[in-house]
Enzyme design. Structure first.
Site, PDB file in Angstrom:
ATOM      1  N   GLU A 271      52.268  57.931  49.909  1.00  0.00           N
ATOM      2  CA  GLU A 271      51.241  57.988  48.860  1.00  0.00           C
ATOM      3  C   GLU A 271      49.874  57.693  49.472  1.00  0.00           C
ATOM      4  OE1 GLU A 271      49.472  55.211  47.721  1.00  0.00           O
ATOM      5  OE2 GLU A 271      50.471  53.782  49.040  1.00  0.00           O
ATOM      6  N   PHE A 272      48.851  58.266  48.857  1.00  0.00           N
ATOM      7  CA  PHE A 272      47.475  58.057  49.312  1.00  0.00           C
ATOM      8  C   PHE A 272      46.579  57.744  48.113  1.00  0.00           C
ATOM      9  CE2 PHE A 272      49.480  61.014  52.287  1.00  0.00           C
ATOM     10  CZ  PHE A 272      49.311  60.336  53.483  1.00  0.00           C
TER      11      PHE A 272
ATOM     12  N   GLU B 228      43.872  51.860  44.389  1.00  0.00           N
ATOM     13  CA  GLU B 228      43.845  51.145  43.120  1.00  0.00           C
ATOM     14  C   GLU B 228      42.482  51.336  42.455  1.00  0.00           C
ATOM     15  OE1 GLU B 228      45.229  47.090  43.130  1.00  0.00           O
ATOM     16  OE2 GLU B 228      46.579  47.529  44.801  1.00  0.00           O
TER      17      GLU B 228
ATOM     18  N   ASN C 204      45.236  54.675  56.891  1.00  0.00           N
ATOM     19  CA  ASN C 204      44.732  53.370  56.480  1.00  0.00           C
ATOM     20  C   ASN C 204      44.081  52.618  57.635  1.00  0.00           C
ATOM     21  OD1 ASN C 204      45.382  53.697  53.819  1.00  0.00           O
ATOM     22  ND2 ASN C 204      47.147  52.341  53.832  1.00  0.00           N
TER      23      ASN C 204
ATOM     24  N   LEU D 264      31.448  53.318  54.698  1.00  0.00           N
ATOM     25  CA  LEU D 264      30.385  52.806  55.565  1.00  0.00           C
ATOM     26  C   LEU D 264      29.484  51.848  54.791  1.00  0.00           C
ATOM     27  CD1 LEU D 264      29.301  55.889  57.731  1.00  0.00           C
ATOM     28  CD2 LEU D 264      30.695  53.923  58.418  1.00  0.00           C
ATOM     29  N   ARG D 265      30.069  51.062  53.901  1.00  0.00           N
ATOM     30  CA  ARG D 265      29.314  50.056  53.165  1.00  0.00           C
ATOM     31  C   ARG D 265      29.688  48.671  53.694  1.00  0.00           C
ATOM     32  NH1 ARG D 265      28.925  50.261  46.840  1.00  0.00           N
ATOM     33  NH2 ARG D 265      27.514  48.559  47.445  1.00  0.00           N
TER      34      ARG D 265
ATOM     35  N   GLY E  88      40.384  44.255  51.583  1.00  0.00           N
ATOM     36  CA  GLY E  88      41.494  43.460  51.078  1.00  0.00           C
ATOM     37  C   GLY E  88      42.474  44.378  50.383  1.00  0.00           C
TER      38      GLY E  88
ATOM     39  N   CYS F 286      47.126  47.273  50.686  1.00  0.00           N
ATOM     40  CA  CYS F 286      47.425  48.305  51.692  1.00  0.00           C
ATOM     41  C   CYS F 286      46.779  48.050  53.044  1.00  0.00           C
ATOM     42  CB  CYS F 286      47.001  49.676  51.170  1.00  0.00           C
ATOM     43  SG  CYS F 286      48.027  50.297  49.824  1.00  0.00           S
TER      44      CYS F 286
ATOM     45  N   LYS G 260      47.936  44.820  55.090  1.00  0.00           N
ATOM     46  CA  LYS G 260      49.369  44.895  55.394  1.00  0.00           C
ATOM     47  C   LYS G 260      49.675  46.032  56.360  1.00  0.00           C
ATOM     48  CE  LYS G 260      52.032  46.811  52.279  1.00  0.00           C
ATOM     49  NZ  LYS G 260      52.620  47.972  52.968  1.00  0.00           N
TER      50      LYS G 260
END
Length: 437
Positions: free
Chosen positions: A151-152, A155, A208, A250-251, A257, A260, A263
């Site tokens: 999955e990509f 949240e 990720n 790029l912020r 956190g 995903c 971990k």
């Protein structure tokens, strides 16, 4: 692809499983979602969603005739053609992914000889698919196909990401199984990438890790900006206009956190180490990210000449806006460090769950119902989560309510000039410290 209606069992009713089940129902499939938590299934069967995800509740309601929830394995699998494994794979003490829940699903499928495919969406180390394939063979399920379908979804926009994906990745050694799984997504207008299982498993981890690297890189540039007088806002905007690079991730801020990036980065590092390769770049990414919120605390400590006895307001607690998820949120580190330094912590967040007596890192912090309440009598405030509500705060009123109007904008959300006009001393990430005249 025809996108014919199929019968699917989804194991796991967390963020990924519930979004997967609801979205497959939206695509016309009949779905049973199974979970081991009775309270979660009770809530779902009563029409409630156990966590916040924009659009998910409406999607479940709209497709309730094609969507069911159960605790019972047999009920979930009975009529299913495919089982989607969407259980969590939390990190172990060594950083490896804990696959015990994946293996529990595989064990639960004994005798499910009618299945066409077992599909893993959970993020797993490369090589897991080969082990699951062998386990299925040992359970007389050698005729059941296996596929990796990572999955990509992010949240806060998971439904949108599922229904309008950049790509659908399917890894399978059997072309017929790959096409069968791809057909489930037939109504979506998106490219489908077919490949071997190991490559599909690596795509998720690599994606990720690369996003985490971009976040960490711009945070490192922000630190250099603070040391040299450059403004990270100007720098990141101009860098992002390069068509070879783009503006995404790029912020500068307090670090990444969530469930995903931390971990998966540690899992990829552990997997590489277990293979005899020290992933030095990823080591640096993880180290810098872990230091980022601590750097903010140190800057505040220096500015206030110590934190003992100070009252600090945290504005935002969840790891990002648009979610109630506190997993790996920078606020947990910040709150813990402030309390350890002897500070008193007040906080505001529109969606963060209450601790209900649990000993969480923020359990000694005092919750306030609004940002102004959190900042009343505070010696400083830290903007931790870029909730849009914070742009509507009356910052002039906030400055009057605080003992010392100092704001560390940990997400560079607010206009520094406006804060200076309101009477604040402003500290930004990659922007140094500016004081009102």
């Amino acid at each position: 692809m025809t996108g014919a209606s199929r019968r699917i069992a989804v194991f796991g009713a967390g963020y990924i499983g519930l979004v997967t089940g609801a979205c497959f129902a939206e695509l016309g499939h009949r779905v049973v979602v199974r979970d081991i938590q009775p309270e979660r299934i009770r809530l779902l069967n009563s029409g409630e969603v156990p966590f916040f995800e924009p659009g998910l509740g409406d999607l479940i309601t709209r497709n309730k005739e094609r969507l069911a929830f159960t605790l019972d394995v047999e009920e979930a699998v009975r009529d299913a053609e495919a089982v989607f494994v969407c259980v969590d794979t939390p990190p172990t003490a060594s950083g490896d992914a804990d696959l015990s829940r994946v293996w529990a699903v595989v064990d639960a499928l004994r005798g499910a000889s009618h299945l066409v495919a077992v599909v893993v969406k959970s993020t797993v180390p490369v090589g897991t698919g080969a082990r699951v394939r062998a386990a299925l063979d040992e359970r007389d399920l050698g005729h059941v196909g296996y596929a990796s379908n990572p999955e990509f979804t992010a949240e806060g926009r998971a439904v949108e990401d599922f229904l309008r994906p950049d790509r659908v990745v399917i890894g399978a050694s059997d072309d017929a199984v790959a096409r069968w799984v791809a057909d489930l997504y037939g109504r979506l207008d998106s490219p489908v990438e077919l490949m071997d299982v190991a490559s599909a498993e690596m795509v998720k981890l690599a994606s990720n890790a690369l996003l985490a690297t971009r976040i960490t890189f711009i945070n490192e540039i922000a630190t250099v900006c603070e040391a040299t007088g450059a403004d990270i806002g100007h720098v990141s905007r101009a860098v992002g206009l390069d068509h070879r690079l783009g503006p995404h991730f790029l912020r500068a801020g307090l670090g990444y956190g969530g469930s995903c990036f931390p971990k998966d980065s540690r899992a990829l590092r552990a997997m590489a180490s277990n293979s005899g390769y020290p992933f030095q770049l990823l080591n640096a990414v993880i180290e810098v990210n872990e230091l980022q919120p601590r750097r903010a605390i140190q800057r505040l400590k220096t500015e206030l000449d110590g934190l003992k006895g100070r009252r600090i307001a945290l504005l935002g607690m969840t790891f990002k806006p648009g979610t109630d998820d506190m997993r790996e949120a920078p606020s947990t580190i910040i709150a813990s460090r402030l309390l350890a330094e002897g500070a008193t912590v007040t906080c505001w967040d529109p969606m963060a769950p209450h601790t209900d007596g649990r000993q969480e890192p923020w359990s000694s912090a005092t919750r306030r119902p609004d940002p102004l309440g959190a900042m009343t009598d505070a010696d400083a405030a830290i903007l931790v989560t870029e909730w849009p509500e914070l742009t509507d705060v009356d910052w002039t009123a906030a400055a009057r309510l605080m003992r010392n109007p100092l704001l560390l904008d940990g997400r560079n959300l607010l206009d520094p000039a406006a804060l200076l006009s309101a009477g604040f001393t402003h500290m930004g990430v990659g922007r140094g410290t500016r004081r009102p005249r």
